[in-house]
Design an enzyme around this catalytic site. Structure first.
Site, PDB file in Angstrom:
ATOM      1  N   GLY A 105      93.164 -36.131 -83.653  1.00  0.00           N
ATOM      2  CA  GLY A 105      92.887 -34.710 -83.515  1.00  0.00           C
ATOM      3  C   GLY A 105      92.344 -34.446 -82.135  1.00  0.00           C
TER       4      GLY A 105
ATOM      5  N   GLY B 160      87.865 -33.319 -76.147  1.00  0.00           N
ATOM      6  CA  GLY B 160      89.092 -34.005 -75.740  1.00  0.00           C
ATOM      7  C   GLY B 160      89.740 -34.633 -76.960  1.00  0.00           C
TER       8      GLY B 160
ATOM      9  CE  LYS C  12      84.051 -36.588 -81.047  1.00  0.00           C
ATOM     10  NZ  LYS C  12      82.920 -35.665 -81.005  1.00  0.00           N
TER      11      LYS C  12
ATOM     12  CG  ASP D 131      80.069 -26.072 -83.014  1.00  0.00           C
ATOM     13  OD1 ASP D 131      80.250 -25.015 -83.669  1.00  0.00           O
ATOM     14  OD2 ASP D 131      80.965 -26.631 -82.356  1.00  0.00           O
TER      15      ASP D 131
HETATM   16  P1  AMP Z   1      85.735 -33.597 -82.670  1.00  0.00           P
HETATM   17  O1  AMP Z   1      85.954 -33.775 -81.217  1.00  0.00           O
HETATM   18  O2  AMP Z   1      84.520 -34.361 -83.177  1.00  0.00           O
HETATM   19  O3  AMP Z   1      85.722 -32.143 -83.102  1.00  0.00           O
HETATM   20  O4  AMP Z   1      86.992 -34.303 -83.416  1.00  0.00           O
HETATM   21  C1  AMP Z   1      88.298 -33.747 -83.412  1.00  0.00           C
HETATM   22  C2  AMP Z   1      89.062 -34.258 -84.635  1.00  0.00           C
HETATM   23  O5  AMP Z   1      89.265 -35.674 -84.532  1.00  0.00           O
HETATM   24  C3  AMP Z   1      88.308 -34.048 -85.966  1.00  0.00           C
HETATM   25  O6  AMP Z   1      88.560 -32.789 -86.532  1.00  0.00           O
HETATM   26  C4  AMP Z   1      88.882 -35.173 -86.809  1.00  0.00           C
HETATM   27  O7  AMP Z   1      90.103 -34.797 -87.389  1.00  0.00           O
HETATM   28  C5  AMP Z   1      89.130 -36.287 -85.808  1.00  0.00           C
HETATM   29  N1  AMP Z   1      87.990 -37.217 -85.764  1.00  0.00           N
HETATM   30  C6  AMP Z   1      86.895 -37.144 -84.974  1.00  0.00           C
HETATM   31  N2  AMP Z   1      86.058 -38.169 -85.199  1.00  0.00           N
HETATM   32  C7  AMP Z   1      86.619 -38.921 -86.164  1.00  0.00           C
HETATM   33  C8  AMP Z   1      86.221 -40.107 -86.868  1.00  0.00           C
HETATM   34  N3  AMP Z   1      85.068 -40.725 -86.586  1.00  0.00           N
HETATM   35  N4  AMP Z   1      87.031 -40.591 -87.818  1.00  0.00           N
HETATM   36  C9  AMP Z   1      88.196 -39.948 -88.122  1.00  0.00           C
HETATM   37  N5  AMP Z   1      88.612 -38.825 -87.522  1.00  0.00           N
HETATM   38  C10 AMP Z   1      87.852 -38.302 -86.546  1.00  0.00           C
END
Ligand code: AMP
Length: 825
Positions: A513, A518, A534, A631
């Site tokens: 995602g 990012g 990330k 948030d």
């Molecule tokens: P974020 O930048 O934390 O908003 O993450 C963006 C997207 O990445 C989230 O909505 C999830 O779908 C996926 N994601 C983020 N962190 C994780 C994780 N630790 N495990 C699985 N999916 C994740």
């Protein structure tokens, strides 16, 4: 060619006709050796009273064929038993037959190889028949005893080989078959709702020590119901035998547990479902309703608090060492990770016989798999026996009436203490010195003199420690400076190549995602560990600060409801954060998706609400720092494989120091629909602005609707506005998501709605703190005792001015102010 086909078809037709002429006719209840059951799509056996049907079926979404039993009279096909769950028939021409010696066989298309067999009976039958009975049992017996429901007349019965469902009259436990084989009768969940093959979870009885019911996940204990105390399983005080309607258990001497045979006129079943819950389901008003289920909360997970401590879901943190024990690993314990458990403060003194016992009341007794059972001893004799045995660590009455004796000789594990007072007394052996301390701590009101001598110095010492911690903390927080923090954070640094290998060089196939920060990639470190990476987008202008913010914050935080940061990588222009991977992704992808949302039943939603509340409470009050997330929203709640929630994305979070309780900012960041009025309008953020976002999230979880998108076409009220008006009119249940059945949980749902509305009240001062939120959520008090919620903040889809006073919902005048200063994400 045409002739050839037609001649072979006529041969096949002739064969089928002659075969079906001697196959069983639909609606009969017996199968005999010369009359098999053919899978023609309709033929089935029906029990004499018409309650159950046995035939071939395909689960929804599958074309595989199975022989199964389901209710005959209810509209939703509910399969309670599957014969060939491991070996489906992949053609439509299977058949079920009975051999002349009394063995049931399922054959596939070629009619020769058996793909499933019931096994030969202990002694060959002369004239066998197989019959579906009105209680759902499929039995093989002599034709001469056909009509006899005495289990002794059954050479084989499906009740001995349950799949995932226990019907009234069935048992789990150990049983010796007539063949001499000792059978462990367990329920094993389906792999998924469309696949009956054995899944991850099983429910059954462990007969070691004092027998206990368990749910196992891949053979590891997952939930322990504790031993039978004569009226209930120690860990399930709400499920008693006797006259509690359908929620009855019986235990027999041969270590089998039984559901009631006379389960009244209601249709009930126990099912171990594929997501790990054992449920009691009742057929009411043309649908299945869950009347009870387990596990319910954190404390229901096996050994959450390790050895010699207990879990109480009403406490925060939930783990407490038994009196006179202290944490094995103080650091982890402070981080709310109780898994290492506790150790004894003062060694026992068995030789001089000075030890004594502390009574820990209201418990689910510790794991009894290695305990000793002495059914004929009295409690006094039990105590004496324990004192004389230097290995004995605790004792308890075997029976709730106080008779019988249970003795533990090693660490005490998986204890729960119930606030309801329903638990049992556990007598924990302590050294004489600790015994005095433990009982004084418990009864400190009763002896003021001893308080002065013992407790006061301890309190002074404690205050000195607190003062020292505050001094140290102030010293540290005055240096909050990112560079210093980066050095201080003790976070593992990963090598860029390791992460490239793990993510297949940030392959698009591994992209999970994209957040404000990012893209996020899935990766694998070594064979086992799955990670989420990330990657700070190079085009992101704000990202560097948020990256640092996220590292410095999360590195210090550890809680089961916060996503765990495993490390980071700052190398070659790359900035990466490495997290534990949460296989179910974010909550919004379930909540707001038509298909996925049905996977969130009330239990799952409630578990998510409680988990997020606990995570937020930790951030606000329990962690070493006071953190405002800023948030909180459905897409920032990630779900693990068991649908446990973890708060993620700390890019916007802020640390508060000392007694600071609110702050202002010119840069209002957050997400439209979740932000509180005072934050949007005046840039004021505090723990109460997080409480507001939590309230919005709760109401979204309950309604399955986004606050922001709610009812745009119908009215100008958003979800908060609608919920508040419906609450005042006593109709708030009308807004509950219809994708889950809540009739059995109406009280819980209403409680959550009321608490949600309290959280989104317009005035921050009226909103509860997270500790009150949790207390209100888990309280068993009548809902009417909770304060009445006042008008919510921002209850229009077009934002209303927060200064408007809407005391009367009938005369809403919407001042259409809009927020242009919001950096929506
Ligand atoms: P974020 O930048 O934390 O908003 O993450 C963006 C997207 O990445 C989230 O909505 C999830 O779908 C996926 N994601 C983020 N962190 C994780 C994780 N630790 N495990 C699985 N999916 C994740």
């Amino acid at each position: 060619m045409g002739r050839k086909i037609s001649s072979s078809s006529s041969v096949l037709l002739l064969f089928l006709l002659s075969w079906s002429a001697c196959s069983v006719s639909s609606g009969a209840d017996t199968l005999s050796p010369n009359r098999p059951l053919l899978d023609d799509g309709t033929t089935a056996l029906v029990s004499a009273g018409g309650s159950f049907r046995l035939g071939f079926f395909s689960p929804d979404g599958s074309t595989n064929r199975y022989v199964g039993i389901w209710y005959n009279n209810i509209s939703i096909q509910t399969v309670v038993w599957v014969a060939n769950r491991r070996q489906p028939i992949t053609t439509i021409s299977g058949n079920l037959s009975l051999t002349t010696n009394g063995t049931l066989i399922i054959t596939g298309e070629d009619n020769s190889t058996a793909i499933w067999s019931s096994g030969s009976p202990a002694s060959a039958l002369e004239n066998p028949v197989a019959r579906i009975l009105d209680d759902g049992n499929f039995v093989v017996q002599e034709a001469s005893s056909n009509g006899n429901d005495d289990p002794n007349s059954f050479a084989w019965q499906s009740f001995d080989f349950p799949t995932d469902t226990l019907l009234p009259g069935m048992a789990v436990g150990q049983k010796q078959l007539r063949t001499g084989v000792i059978l462990d009768i367990n329920l094993t969940a389906w792999k998924s709702p469309t696949d009956p093959s054995p899944g991850q979870y099983a429910f059954g009885l462990d007969v070691r020590g004092d027998p206990q019911i368990f749910i196992w996940t891949e053979t590891q204990p997952y939930w322990r119901g504790g031993p039978w105390n004569g009226r209930w399983f120690s860990g399930v005080p709400e499920v008693k035998d006797g006259t509690d309607g359908v929620i009855n258990f019986y235990v027999e001497k041969d270590h089998t547990t039984y559901l009631p045979i006379n389960g009244s006129s209601t249709i009930v079943r126990w099912t171990m479902n594929s997501s790990g819950h054992l449920e009691l389901l009742v057929w009411i008003e043309a649908r299945w309703s869950v009347s009870w289920y387990i596990p319910k909360d954190h404390c229901d997970r096996m050994s959450q608090c390790g050895n010699n401590s207990y879990c109480s879901s009403n406490n925060s943190p939930p783990c407490t060492c038994l009196p006179a024990f202290h944490p094995t690993n103080q650091h982890n314990w402070d981080m709310l990770d109780g898994g290492d458990g506790c150790i004894r403060t003062t060694p026992l003194d068995c030789r001089n016989k000075t030890d004594g016992f502390f009574t820990q009341s209201g418990t689910k007794l510790p794991d009894t798999s290695r305990s000793t059972v002495l059914a004929n001893l009295s409690l006094e004799e039990c105590k004496a026996l324990c004192l004389n045995n230097c290995s004995c660590t605790a004792y308890a009455a075997l029976n709730i009436s106080g008779s019988g004796c249970l003795i533990w000789t090693d660490d005490l594990t998986d204890i729960t203490v119930y606030q309801s007072g329903l638990g049992q007394d556990l007598y924990v052996r302590l050294a004489a010195k600790d015994l005095v301390l433990a009982s004084q701590a418990l009864h400190h009101h009763s002896n003021r003199k001893i308080i002065m001598i013992v407790v006061l110095p301890v309190a002074i010492l404690f205050l000195a420690c607190v003062a020292y911690s505050i001094w140290r903390w102030k010293k540290r927080s005055s240096h909050i400076d990112y560079e210093a923090e980066e050095k201080d954070m003790e976070l593992p640094l990963f090598d860029l190549n390791t992460i490239k290998d793990a993510t297949d060089d940030f392959s698009i196939d591994n992209k999970l995602g994209e957040g404000g920060f990012g893209p996020v990639y899935k990766g694998k470190l070594g064979e086992e560990q799955e990670i989420a990476v990330k990657r700070l987008s190079k085009t992101s202008t704000q990202g560097v600060d948020e990256f640092k913010n996220e590292i410095t914050l999360i590195a210090k935080l550890q809680h089961r409801n916060l996503v765990k940061l495993l490390g980071c990588c700052i190398q070659g222009g790359e900035r990466l954060l490495i997290y534990e991977y949460l296989s179910n992704g974010s909550l919004d992808t379930f909540l707001f998706d038509e298909v996925q949302t049905v996977l969130l039943d009330w239990r799952a939603r409630y578990n998510i609400i409680l988990g997020v509340a606990r995570g937020l409470l930790y951030l606000h009050h329990d962690s070493r720092l006071r953190i405002i997330h800023r948030d909180l929203k459905a897409s920032n709640i990630l779900l693990d494989k068991d649908m446990n929630p973890k708060i993620s994305d700390f890019g916007m979070a802020r640390i508060f120091g000392g007694d600071e309780s609110e702050s202002t900012t010119k840069r209002v960041v957050g997400t439209y629909g979740y932000m509180s009025p005072e934050y949007v309008m005046d840039g004021i953020f505090s723990i109460k602005s997080d409480v507001f976002s939590f309230g919005v999230l709760m109401l979204e979880i309950i309604s399955g609707k986004k606050n922001r998108d709610y009812g745009q076409s119908m009215s100008q009220l958003n979800l908060l506005g609608n919920m508040w008006i419906m609450w005042k009119e006593g109709k708030s249940l009308d807004l509950v998501d219809t994708n889950f059945s809540h009739s059995f949980f109406e009280n819980d749902v209403l409680r959550c709605i009321k608490v949600g509305l309290l959280c989104v009240q317009e005035q921050p001062g009226d909103r509860p703190t997270m500790s009150s939120v949790l207390a209100m959520l888990v309280s068993t008090d009548n809902i009417s005792l909770l304060p009445e919620p006042k008008q919510p903040g921002f209850f229009s889809t077009r934002l209303s001015s927060v200064n408007s006073d809407y005391s009367n919902t009938e005369s809403l005048s919407i001042n259409q102010a809009s927020i242009t200063a919001i950096a929506g994400r």
